[in-house]
Design a protein around this motif. Structure first.
Motif, PDB file in Angstrom:
ATOM      1  N   GLU A   1       3.184  30.884 -26.143  1.00 26.41           N
ATOM      2  CA  GLU A   1       3.674  29.519 -26.266  1.00 26.41           C
ATOM      3  C   GLU A   1       3.584  28.749 -24.956  1.00 26.41           C
ATOM      4  O   GLU A   1       4.429  27.911 -24.646  1.00 26.41           O
ATOM      5  N   LEU A   2       2.545  29.062 -24.167  1.00 24.64           N
ATOM      6  CA  LEU A   2       2.248  28.342 -22.927  1.00 24.64           C
ATOM      7  C   LEU A   2       0.815  27.838 -23.006  1.00 24.64           C
ATOM      8  O   LEU A   2      -0.063  28.537 -23.525  1.00 24.64           O
ATOM      9  N   ILE A   3       0.581  26.645 -22.495  1.00 27.69           N
ATOM     10  CA  ILE A   3      -0.772  26.110 -22.459  1.00 27.69           C
ATOM     11  C   ILE A   3      -1.106  25.680 -21.035  1.00 27.69           C
ATOM     12  O   ILE A   3      -0.218  25.436 -20.226  1.00 27.69           O
ATOM     13  N   ASP A   4      -2.370  25.587 -20.754  1.00 26.81           N
ATOM     14  CA  ASP A   4      -2.851  25.166 -19.435  1.00 26.81           C
ATOM     15  C   ASP A   4      -2.984  23.644 -19.433  1.00 26.81           C
ATOM     16  O   ASP A   4      -3.724  23.086 -20.243  1.00 26.81           O
ATOM     17  N   VAL A   5      -2.261  22.977 -18.525  1.00 27.87           N
ATOM     18  CA  VAL A   5      -2.331  21.517 -18.433  1.00 27.87           C
ATOM     19  C   VAL A   5      -2.948  21.082 -17.109  1.00 27.87           C
ATOM     20  O   VAL A   5      -2.767  19.950 -16.679  1.00 27.87           O
TER      21      VAL A   5
ATOM     22  N   VAL B   1       2.070  24.741 -10.333  1.00 28.86           N
ATOM     23  CA  VAL B   1       2.452  25.118 -11.690  1.00 28.86           C
ATOM     24  C   VAL B   1       1.593  24.295 -12.652  1.00 28.86           C
ATOM     25  O   VAL B   1       1.703  23.079 -12.704  1.00 28.86           O
ATOM     26  N   THR B   2       0.710  24.981 -13.382  1.00 32.73           N
ATOM     27  CA  THR B   2      -0.201  24.280 -14.287  1.00 32.73           C
ATOM     28  C   THR B   2      -0.076  24.758 -15.730  1.00 32.73           C
ATOM     29  O   THR B   2      -0.818  24.313 -16.580  1.00 32.73           O
ATOM     30  N   ARG B   3       0.855  25.663 -15.968  1.00 27.28           N
ATOM     31  CA  ARG B   3       1.088  26.095 -17.345  1.00 27.28           C
ATOM     32  C   ARG B   3       2.299  25.350 -17.865  1.00 27.28           C
ATOM     33  O   ARG B   3       3.239  25.070 -17.132  1.00 27.28           O
ATOM     34  N   CYS B   4       2.268  25.057 -19.147  1.00 23.25           N
ATOM     35  CA  CYS B   4       3.303  24.230 -19.757  1.00 23.25           C
ATOM     36  C   CYS B   4       3.727  24.862 -21.080  1.00 23.25           C
ATOM     37  O   CYS B   4       2.881  25.353 -21.830  1.00 23.25           O
TER      38      CYS B   4
ATOM     39  N   GLY C   1       2.684  31.384  -8.306  1.00 17.31           N
ATOM     40  CA  GLY C   1       3.441  30.409  -9.060  1.00 17.31           C
ATOM     41  C   GLY C   1       2.935  30.157 -10.466  1.00 17.31           C
ATOM     42  O   GLY C   1       3.663  29.644 -11.287  1.00 17.31           O
ATOM     43  N   ARG C   2       1.711  30.493 -10.768  1.00 22.36           N
ATOM     44  CA  ARG C   2       1.166  30.158 -12.086  1.00 22.36           C
ATOM     45  C   ARG C   2       1.655  31.119 -13.164  1.00 22.36           C
ATOM     46  O   ARG C   2       1.867  30.722 -14.278  1.00 22.36           O
ATOM     47  N   LEU C   3       1.814  32.385 -12.844  1.00 19.59           N
ATOM     48  CA  LEU C   3       2.225  33.338 -13.860  1.00 19.59           C
ATOM     49  C   LEU C   3       3.722  33.305 -14.118  1.00 19.59           C
ATOM     50  O   LEU C   3       4.158  33.456 -15.237  1.00 19.59           O
ATOM     51  N   ASP C   4       4.498  33.117 -13.069  1.00 24.01           N
ATOM     52  CA  ASP C   4       5.930  33.229 -13.221  1.00 24.01           C
ATOM     53  C   ASP C   4       6.612  31.946 -13.667  1.00 24.01           C
ATOM     54  O   ASP C   4       7.637  31.988 -14.318  1.00 24.01           O
ATOM     55  N   CYS C   5       6.094  30.821 -13.298  1.00 22.70           N
ATOM     56  CA  CYS C   5       6.743  29.547 -13.600  1.00 22.70           C
ATOM     57  C   CYS C   5       5.909  28.740 -14.585  1.00 22.70           C
ATOM     58  O   CYS C   5       4.704  28.907 -14.666  1.00 22.70           O
ATOM     59  N   TYR C   6       6.591  27.871 -15.315  1.00 20.38           N
ATOM     60  CA  TYR C   6       5.896  27.009 -16.255  1.00 20.38           C
ATOM     61  C   TYR C   6       6.728  25.744 -16.446  1.00 20.38           C
ATOM     62  O   TYR C   6       7.946  25.745 -16.312  1.00 20.38           O
TER      63      TYR C   6
END
Length: 195
Positions: A109-113, A126-129, A58-63
């Motif tokens: 254009e994704l950051i780790d939240v 999902v931890t990327r934003c 889920g982390r790579l595909d979704c944000y």
């Protein structure tokens, strides 16, 4: 009452989040890389916030994107909306309940939240934003490009003091020239305040 509690919890999380960032070693954002130079890694090593293990589902595909992303604080930036993010099942997630725009952005254009979510007491796979700019682009892409309808719940003048509309305009122009967008002029009109 739940909305008040959500707001108070988010205020505490924001306070802890910014206190931690305030005391953290200096980080310099590099737009060309979309990452931060971390002066605490011994010699200014670049930390790629977009790379994650393939074993993390889920982390790579979704944000997180859209209005939800505009309500999450990002390091060294003012937050466009001062609302809480609400329960995770109501979030706008690119690649789940919202369009995934990796066909134009890739994993940029994704950051780790994850730290903000942890401080908020929120467990989420999902931890990327999306950055605020990509989040606005995703809003425009979903509502104008895909559905040919007005963008609900947000007006350009609500966020144009925090979100870099010029970057979004550049993306739209470039991708329209490449034939990746059909309604680029309508997206530009929204950014210019013409609805």
């Amino acid at each position: 009452m739940a909305a008040v509690l959500d707001g108070l919890l988010n205020q505490q999380a924001y306070k802890l989040f910014f206190q931690k960032w305030k005391g953290a070693p200096a980080k310099r954002y590099d737009r060309s890389f979309n990452g931060f130079w971390d002066d605490d890694t011994g010699g200014g090593e670049m930390k790629d916030l977009n790379s994650h293990s393939q074993n993390e589902p889920g982390r790579l595909d979704c944000y997180i994107t859209g209005l939800t992303a505009l309500c999450i604080p990002h390091p060294n930036r003012f937050k466009p909306f001062w609302h809480g993010i609400g329960p995770a099942d109501s979030w706008t997630i690119g690649g789940d309940n919202y369009p995934h725009t990796s066909f134009v952005f890739g994993h940029k254009e994704l950051i780790d939240v994850s730290e903000f979510l942890a401080l908020s007491g929120i467990e989420s796979p999902v931890t990327r934003c999306a950055t605020y700019e990509r989040a606005v682009f995703d809003l425009l892409y979903r509502h104008i490009e895909q559905r040919n309808q007005p963008v609900p719940n947000v007006q350009p003048e609500d966020i144009n003091d925090v979100v870099d509309f010029d970057r979004i305009r550049e993306w739209i122009s470039a991708w329209e020239r490449r034939g990746l967008l059909s309604h680029g002029s309508k997206m530009q009109n929204w950014l210019n305040g013409h609805r």
